[in-house]
Motif scaffolding. Structure first.
Motif, PDB file in Angstrom:
ATOM      1  N   ALA A 153       3.686   1.189  -3.421  1.00  0.00           N
ATOM      2  CA  ALA A 153       2.231   1.442  -3.749  1.00  0.00           C
ATOM      3  C   ALA A 153       1.539   0.164  -3.073  1.00  0.00           C
ATOM      4  N   GLY A 154       2.062  -0.858  -2.853  1.00  0.00           N
ATOM      5  CA  GLY A 154       1.239  -2.003  -2.403  1.00  0.00           C
ATOM      6  C   GLY A 154       0.032  -1.809  -1.227  1.00  0.00           C
ATOM      7  N   PRO A 155       0.495  -1.142  -0.084  1.00  0.00           N
ATOM      8  CA  PRO A 155      -0.270  -0.593   1.065  1.00  0.00           C
ATOM      9  C   PRO A 155      -1.433   0.011   0.359  1.00  0.00           C
ATOM     10  N   LEU A 156      -1.292   1.080  -0.427  1.00  0.00           N
ATOM     11  CA  LEU A 156      -2.246   2.031  -1.041  1.00  0.00           C
ATOM     12  C   LEU A 156      -3.217   0.839  -1.971  1.00  0.00           C
ATOM     13  N   MET A 157      -2.604   0.102  -2.511  1.00  0.00           N
ATOM     14  CA  MET A 157      -3.499  -0.801  -3.590  1.00  0.00           C
ATOM     15  C   MET A 157      -4.282  -1.786  -2.861  1.00  0.00           C
ATOM     16  N   VAL A 183      -7.304   0.010  -1.902  1.00  0.00           N
ATOM     17  CA  VAL A 183      -8.175   0.446  -3.090  1.00  0.00           C
ATOM     18  C   VAL A 183      -8.880  -0.813  -3.516  1.00  0.00           C
ATOM     19  N   LEU A 184      -8.157  -1.981  -3.655  1.00  0.00           N
ATOM     20  CA  LEU A 184      -8.919  -3.205  -4.207  1.00  0.00           C
ATOM     21  C   LEU A 184      -9.950  -3.789  -3.234  1.00  0.00           C
ATOM     22  N   SER A 185      -9.821  -3.576  -1.901  1.00  0.00           N
ATOM     23  CA  SER A 185     -10.793  -4.070  -1.105  1.00  0.00           C
ATOM     24  C   SER A 185     -12.119  -3.456  -1.261  1.00  0.00           C
ATOM     25  N   ALA A 186     -11.933  -2.171  -1.874  1.00  0.00           N
ATOM     26  CA  ALA A 186     -13.170  -1.529  -1.848  1.00  0.00           C
ATOM     27  C   ALA A 186     -13.761  -1.212  -3.357  1.00  0.00           C
ATOM     28  N   ARG A 187     -13.130  -2.134  -3.989  1.00  0.00           N
ATOM     29  CA  ARG A 187     -13.559  -2.128  -5.622  1.00  0.00           C
ATOM     30  C   ARG A 187     -14.907  -2.426  -5.582  1.00  0.00           C
ATOM     31  N   GLY A 188     -15.851  -1.684  -6.646  1.00  0.00           N
ATOM     32  CA  GLY A 188     -17.144  -2.133  -6.955  1.00  0.00           C
ATOM     33  C   GLY A 188     -18.015  -1.330  -6.058  1.00  0.00           C
ATOM     34  N   THR A 189     -17.340  -0.398  -5.350  1.00  0.00           N
ATOM     35  CA  THR A 189     -18.454   0.246  -4.590  1.00  0.00           C
ATOM     36  C   THR A 189     -18.434   1.792  -4.867  1.00  0.00           C
ATOM     37  N   ASP A 190     -17.511   2.215  -5.762  1.00  0.00           N
ATOM     38  CA  ASP A 190     -17.638   3.732  -6.347  1.00  0.00           C
ATOM     39  C   ASP A 190     -17.126   3.738  -7.774  1.00  0.00           C
ATOM     40  N   PRO A 191     -17.751   4.065  -8.690  1.00  0.00           N
ATOM     41  CA  PRO A 191     -17.482   4.214 -10.148  1.00  0.00           C
ATOM     42  C   PRO A 191     -16.019   4.947 -10.406  1.00  0.00           C
ATOM     43  N   ASP A 192     -15.948   5.920  -9.752  1.00  0.00           N
ATOM     44  CA  ASP A 192     -14.597   6.628  -9.669  1.00  0.00           C
ATOM     45  C   ASP A 192     -13.426   5.845  -9.185  1.00  0.00           C
ATOM     46  N   TRP A 200      -0.385  -9.410  -5.417  1.00  0.00           N
ATOM     47  CA  TRP A 200       0.454  -9.315  -4.351  1.00  0.00           C
ATOM     48  C   TRP A 200      -0.479  -9.235  -3.139  1.00  0.00           C
ATOM     49  N   ALA A 201      -1.882  -8.694  -3.136  1.00  0.00           N
ATOM     50  CA  ALA A 201      -2.734  -8.565  -2.174  1.00  0.00           C
ATOM     51  C   ALA A 201      -3.072 -10.002  -1.522  1.00  0.00           C
ATOM     52  N   LEU A 202      -3.042 -10.905  -2.523  1.00  0.00           N
ATOM     53  CA  LEU A 202      -3.391 -12.323  -2.030  1.00  0.00           C
ATOM     54  C   LEU A 202      -2.178 -12.757  -1.141  1.00  0.00           C
ATOM     55  N   PHE A 203      -1.114 -12.779  -1.635  1.00  0.00           N
ATOM     56  CA  PHE A 203       0.098 -13.288  -1.256  1.00  0.00           C
ATOM     57  C   PHE A 203       0.224 -12.508   0.311  1.00  0.00           C
ATOM     58  N   ALA A 204      -0.048 -11.152   0.524  1.00  0.00           N
ATOM     59  CA  ALA A 204       0.074 -10.437   1.787  1.00  0.00           C
ATOM     60  C   ALA A 204      -0.776 -10.972   2.649  1.00  0.00           C
ATOM     61  N   GLU A 205      -2.102 -11.345   2.193  1.00  0.00           N
ATOM     62  CA  GLU A 205      -3.064 -11.933   3.330  1.00  0.00           C
ATOM     63  C   GLU A 205      -2.651 -13.088   3.743  1.00  0.00           C
ATOM     64  N   THR A 265       6.104 -11.856   2.643  1.00  0.00           N
ATOM     65  CA  THR A 265       6.848 -10.712   2.948  1.00  0.00           C
ATOM     66  C   THR A 265       7.298 -10.096   1.105  1.00  0.00           C
ATOM     67  N   LEU A 266       8.064  -8.975   1.291  1.00  0.00           N
ATOM     68  CA  LEU A 266       8.378  -8.525  -0.175  1.00  0.00           C
ATOM     69  C   LEU A 266       9.544  -9.557  -0.663  1.00  0.00           C
ATOM     70  N   ASP A 267      10.233 -10.067   0.328  1.00  0.00           N
ATOM     71  CA  ASP A 267      11.247 -10.935  -0.062  1.00  0.00           C
ATOM     72  C   ASP A 267      10.731 -12.310  -0.671  1.00  0.00           C
ATOM     73  N   ASP A 268       9.572 -12.610  -0.211  1.00  0.00           N
ATOM     74  CA  ASP A 268       9.032 -13.678  -0.439  1.00  0.00           C
ATOM     75  C   ASP A 268       8.537 -13.532  -2.131  1.00  0.00           C
ATOM     76  N   TYR A 269       7.951 -12.462  -2.441  1.00  0.00           N
ATOM     77  CA  TYR A 269       7.328 -12.099  -3.384  1.00  0.00           C
ATOM     78  C   TYR A 269       8.500 -12.022  -4.569  1.00  0.00           C
TER      79      TYR A 269
END
Length: 204
Positions: A112-116, A119-128, A177-182, A186-190
């Protein structure tokens, strides 16, 4: 003679799977704002009305895509009851549970990380969208509570149960996780980081 609706159920499930696959691709490629029900419906070969009827709109569609990503399939089986969680439930030492939980978190993050991240990059732009994030945060808190409650019963917690729950809730946040990915982790690192952090801060 009883009516056999297996073919109808199979067709409905195939339609659902096609819509969810098209929606996942759309969310990852176009983001939440750029995804439309019409585009998803066209990609899945169904009408927009079918998508609205089944999922209730874009926010409901996003939640369904997320749930399938987390579980790995669309079967109605809670994550905590799935075989991949068995190692966490059956761990007999803090070292074993730290390794098992980190591996399990890595599995869910990979799904689910790629999807999240989108999503998190667009947080604050839409109430839903913000409501969806709050729902996901609440579900993660339930999972963290279940884990730390079990660890407390076994005498495995280093500190206060409530604080331990909150620490775990933050550690497994998709925002972390998003911060680490930036930073190119890797997932191994995480997985390694989470295992060592659980051992150093939460587990006795």
């Amino acid at each position: 003679m009883a009516y056999d609706n297996r073919s109808r159920a199979a067709a409905a499930q195939a339609t659902r799977a096609a819509v969810l696959a098209a929606a996942r691709d759309a969310f990852l490629d176009a983001g939440y704002a750029g995804t439309t029900i019409r585009a998803v419906a066209e990609a899945a070969g169904v009408s927009p009305e079918t998508v609205y009827k089944r999922f209730g709109g874009k926010a409901g569609l996003l939640k369904a895509v997320y749930d399938v990503a987390m579980a790995g399939d669309d079967d109605p089986v809670p994550i905590a009851e799935r075989p991949e969680f068995l190692a966490v439930r059956t761990a007999s030492t803090t070292a074993e549970v730290a390794a098992a939980y980190a591996a399990y978190a890595r599995l869910l993050t990979g799904r689910a990380g790629p999807l999240m991240r989108v999503v998190l990059s667009a947080r604050g732009t839409d109430p839903d969208l913000d409501a969806f994030v709050r729902t996901v945060d609440g579900e993660r808190l339930i999972g963290a509570t279940m884990a730390t409650t079990g660890w407390a019963e076994k005498g495995w917690l280093r500190g206060d149960p409530d604080r331990s729950r909150d620490h775990l809730w933050m550690l497994i946040s998709p925002a972390v996780w998003a911060l680490f990915a930036e930073r190119g982790w890797t997932l191994d690192d995480y997985e390694t980081w989470l295992r060592t952090t659980l051992t150093a801060t939460i587990l006795a």
